[in-house]
Design an enzyme around this catalytic site. Structure first.
Site, mmCIF file in Angstrom:
data_model
loop_
_atom_site.group_PDB
_atom_site.id
_atom_site.type_symbol
_atom_site.label_atom_id
_atom_site.label_comp_id
_atom_site.label_asym_id
_atom_site.label_seq_id
_atom_site.Cartn_x
_atom_site.Cartn_y
_atom_site.Cartn_z
ATOM 1 N N ASP A 105 0.821 -1.206 0.000
ATOM 2 C CA ASP A 105 0.000 0.000 0.000
ATOM 3 C C ASP A 105 0.857 1.260 0.000
ATOM 4 O O ASP A 105 1.937 1.311 0.590
ATOM 5 C CB ASP A 105 -0.889 -0.017 1.246
ATOM 6 C CG ASP A 105 -1.788 1.195 1.345
ATOM 7 O OD1 ASP A 105 -2.634 1.373 0.449
ATOM 8 O OD2 ASP A 105 -1.642 1.974 2.308
ATOM 9 N N GLU A 143 1.075 -0.511 -5.079
ATOM 10 C CA GLU A 143 0.020 0.484 -5.276
ATOM 11 C C GLU A 143 0.731 1.836 -5.268
ATOM 12 O O GLU A 143 1.010 2.405 -4.223
ATOM 13 C CB GLU A 143 -1.015 0.388 -4.158
ATOM 14 C CG GLU A 143 -2.244 1.258 -4.382
ATOM 15 C CD GLU A 143 -2.184 2.580 -3.639
ATOM 16 O OE1 GLU A 143 -2.644 3.598 -4.208
ATOM 17 O OE2 GLU A 143 -1.682 2.623 -2.504
#
Length: 642
Positions: free
Chosen positions: A315, A368
């Site tokens: 993330d 990401e």
């Protein structure tokens, strides 16, 4: 109980303090064992600036009253590591570390290496053994070593377990129930992978797991650890891979967590400008500390080792790469060369991927990353970050901007849907339609679409058809498959009742068929990462908002021709160029009445004629309904799978 110097391996302590202990969870934390002829629990904690460290719990009235009942830990030399053994303690015991700082202040901390935590709002760690589960997914574990992901289909269903289905407020499905309901649904819909929002223990439901306190504890919201193992195991038995969102960019500030763990900035940077993440109200890890590297690298392997997870989606990579990501001027810093790249974070990410692929070369490691940092999916020995996939945020933003534009105005922004092919092969991409795009007032995918009620569905079917045929692997957030009308409500279950309405049920059947066509036609995924897998037929027809192109499999093993009409105007006769003469079979018509479309007639088979068009020697003449996507396959190359 007095412990010997050999209670903890000196090699482990050396490796931990040099950033090279890759399975630190086997050493640190609470481990039931036998020592000195007694059964009990060994505790190992890292608190280098603490004056004293003790273990408190139910057995000691949490350090209140008679303090002699608390278990005092001993520091091993000058390693900063504290150890102790609690005879008579067993699995299920609740505990915390009572840490006395340099100035005498005491604080209770959850164990950073705990394998289980109490259900929020309680915050104690729980002594838990993760041994003894008899895995039944050996065939999958062997099979995944053989097939590289790049030339395989990848359809990822992104899920927040708490709100996929919910009986009532905070009445979550547990892991074992999801092992059947969720896995069966994913199989029925034709997905190849499940990606789960973070499962690390976290205090606030509304953080969705992205602000964690227990990095080694699967959240107790959905039951015990063996339930999660059952979920992963059954997915593997049904041929479904399981990916986990993993958050190594920041952690929350809750008092019982990692913040100022031993009374000083320990897991976070000592410079508050470097430590603070003002956008999220969290703290960044200090990647310059070797012990933090051991903690995080071990945690990545932990989920692959213990839970058989098939890969991690890392993330917020962009926030890690830039020292000043979303920070005010007063907090801006530079690296030792005067730049703004976080050199320690770059080193960590490279080391992360090198470590994971050393032990699990078949893993999926996805970034990401919304930045333009180059070579994210290039090998580290070539200067890359070493991921094997990156989310294509540029494609997603351009496509959503285009699809939200009224069809009458789309001709002026035609490049938004074609520009991605200029960089489609610069990285190995996943095309994400994730939870981030359907929250915080952004509206659901269906409700982003312009036009009447029926046109919204037509636009979304068209969008999905283009997405599925564009190079890159695919990810769709739950609810998108049936046209969730409201944006995602994380405290409630998905609006499954919408399936009572024909257009929503038709959308789900359309997505299921689109998934089936995708997985069964190698032309749609074999060439995702090589330019030879894609060829424009007509890219410049902005006036009519039309696109046509061809996807090709390796070794002439099939081709799919896509025709996309992004306008409200349909055509009873439209000619496009094709590479060869013969019959072309209709694979998909998004405008079928069965999918909620107008049902305008489109033949199941057309004949290519020797009429040159679009630089091709032959062409086919077909009707093209408004707001539709049509997929055609050369008859002689038909797979027979349909």
């Amino acid at each position: 109980m007095q412990v010997s110097p050999a209670f903890v391996s000196s090699d482990d302590l050396y490796l931990f303090n040099t950033g090279q202990l890759f399975r630190a969870y086997r050493t640190f934390g609470a481990h039931p064992m036998e020592y000195g002829g007694s059964r009990g629990v060994r505790f190992v904690a890292w608190a280098p600036h603490a004056r004293e460290v003790a273990v408190v719990g139910d057995f000691s009235d949490w350090g209140r009253g008679d303090r002699s009942r608390s278990l005092s830990l001993e520091q091993v030399g000058t390693t900063g590591v504290w150890v102790g053994f609690g005879p008579g303690l067993t699995e299920g015991a609740r505990y915390k570390y009572e840490i006395t700082g340099e100035r005498g202040e005491r604080v209770l901390k959850s164990d950073p290496f705990a394998f289980q935590c109490e259900l929020r709002p309680h915050t104690a760690s729980i002594v838990t053994s993760l041994e003894g589960y008899e895995w039944q997914d050996g065939d999958w574990m062997q099979r995944r070593k053989v097939h590289a992901p790049y030339d395989r289909p990848m359809l990822i269903y992104e899920v927040h377990l708490g709100s996929w289905r919910m009986d009532a407020a905070e009445q979550f499905r547990d892991y074992e129930r999801l092992a059947y309901e969720l896995v069966d649904y994913v199989c029925e819909m034709g997905y190849t992978h499940i990606e789960v929002l973070p499962l690390t223990e976290h205090p606030l439901d509304r953080s969705w797991g992205y602000q964690a306190t227990g990095y080694y504890a699967a959240t107790s919201r959905y039951g015990p650890a063996d339930g999660l193992k059952k979920l992963v195991e059954r997915a593997h038995q049904r041929g479904i891979g399981v990916l986990l969102d993993w958050v190594c960019g920041h952690f929350c500030k809750d008092e019982h967590g990692l913040r100022r763990f031993d009374g000083t900035p320990l897991f976070e940077h000592t410079d508050s400008r470097r430590a603070e993440k003002p956008l999220w109200g969290t703290l960044a890890f200090d990647y310059g500390k070797p012990q933090v590297l051991s903690f995080l690298l071990s945690n990545a392997l932990f989920w692959l080792d213990v839970y058989h997870i098939d890969g991690l989606r890392v993330d917020a990579v962009a926030s890690m790469l830039d020292l000043n990501f979303d920070k005010p001027e007063s907090m801006r810093t530079v690296n030792r060369y005067g730049g703004t790249e976080d050199i320690e974070a770059l080193h960590f990410l490279r080391k992360l991927n090198e470590t994971v692929f050393l032990y699990y070369p078949e893993s999926l490691m996805m970034a990401e990353d919304s930045s333009s940092y180059p070579a994210v999916t290039s090998p580290t020995y070539l200067g890359g970050l070493g991921f094997n996939y990156k989310w294509n945020m540029g494609w997603m933003n351009d496509m959503l901007r285009y699809m939200e534009t009224d069809p009458a105005d789309r001709s002026a922004c035609h490049s938004l849907i074609t520009f991605s092919m200029h960089y489609a092969y610069s990285e190995n991409y996943v095309l994400p339609l994730s939870h981030d795009e359907v929250v915080h007032g952004k509206k659901s995918l269906l409700n982003k679409m312009p036009g009447s009620y029926e046109e919204k569905f037509a636009n979304l079917r068209l969008f999905y058809g283009y997405w599925m045929t564009h190079p890159g692997k695919k990810l769709l957030f739950m609810g998108g498959e049936f046209g969730q009308f409201d944006e995602w409500k994380d405290a409630e279950g998905l609006d499954w009742g919408l399936l009572r309405y024909p257009l929503h049920d038709s959308m789900r059947r359309y997505v299921r068929e689109l998934n089936r066509i995708y997985t069964r036609h190698p032309a749609l995924w074999e060439g995702d990462h090589v330019p030879g897998g894609f060829e424009w037929i007509d890219v410049n027809n902005a006036e009519q908002c039309m696109l046509s192109f061809q996807r090709k499999a390796r070794n002439r093993r099939g081709a799919v021709v896509a025709v996309c009409n992004f306008a409200r105007t349909g055509y009873s006769s439209y000619r496009i160029g094709v590479a060869s003469p013969g019959a072309y079979r209709l694979l998909l018509n998004s405008d079928l009445a069965d999918y909620g479309g107008s049902g305008a007639a489109v033949p199941e088979r057309v004949e290519a004629l020797n009429i040159a068009m679009h630089g091709k020697p032959c062409s086919i003449e077909i009707p093209v309904p408004a707001l539709s996507v049509l997929l055609w396959e050369p008859q002689e190359e038909a797979t027979g799978a349909d």
